[in-house]
Write an enzyme that holds these catalytic residues in place. Structure first.
Site, PDB file in Angstrom:
ATOM      1  N   ALA A  10       0.405  -4.293  -1.637  1.00 15.68           N
ATOM      2  CA  ALA A  10      -0.575  -3.799  -0.674  1.00 15.68           C
ATOM      3  C   ALA A  10      -0.492  -4.002   0.746  1.00 15.68           C
ATOM      4  O   ALA A  10      -1.250  -3.329   1.392  1.00 15.68           O
ATOM      5  CB  ALA A  10      -2.017  -4.035  -1.223  1.00 15.68           C
ATOM      6  N   CYS A  11       0.506  -4.867   0.978  1.00 19.48           N
ATOM      7  CA  CYS A  11       0.434  -5.325   2.504  1.00 19.48           C
ATOM      8  C   CYS A  11       1.691  -4.655   3.141  1.00 19.48           C
ATOM      9  O   CYS A  11       2.895  -4.963   2.768  1.00 19.48           O
ATOM     10  CB  CYS A  11       0.601  -6.665   2.656  1.00 19.48           C
ATOM     11  SG  CYS A  11       0.861  -7.634   4.052  1.00 19.48           S
TER      12      CYS A  11
END
Length: 141
Positions: A10-11
């Site tokens: 998600a980063c």
């Protein structure tokens, strides 16, 4: 080359770092550290090998850092490490381990410091359009 990335899909920084590794022809061991956090001993070693303090390896933004009272200067490194393993979103990311060293790859191009200089032969651009490598694979900036 044996490479491990402690990754959070998600980063964006983590995704860019993983993409840089793959651009170098490296398929690293990808550890979703949120689901499979390192042990306290592994985390302690990674932080030390990266030349960081435990506090430098803690992620404050978007985490329960404040709510857990982790800014308290009286907390020991061991207490902070325990909190990071118990609540792995507190571990800053991505950590990358190669035979050439360990880095917290923020920004993502910090991974270039622990890869062979000749690992790249073409351009690389981050997700946001920022160029990292020129058409010959040389680091920009």
């Amino acid at each position: 080359m044996d490479v491990t990335i402690y990754h959070n899909p998600a980063c964006g920084t983590s995704r860019n770092t993983l993409a840089l590794l793959r651009h170098a022809g490296i398929e690293p061991v990808v550890i979703d550290y949120l689901a499979h956090p390192p042990s306290v001993a592994e985390l302690k070693t990674m932080i030390a090998d990266a030349g960081l303090t435990v506090r430098e390896a803690i992620r404050e933004k978007g985490t329960p850092y404040a709510e857990l009272g982790l800014a308290d200067p009286d907390l020991s490194d061991e207490q902070l490490l325990e909190a990071m393993v118990k609540t792995p979103i507190l571990i800053n990311r991505p950590f990358v381990v190669t035979p050439m060293g360990t880095r917290l790859c923020r920004p993502s191009e910090a991974v270039l410091d622990i890869l062979p200089a000749d690992a790249f032969s073409s351009a690389f651009v981050k997700e946001d359009g920022e160029p990292v490598l020129d058409p010959q694979g040389k680091r920009l900036g």
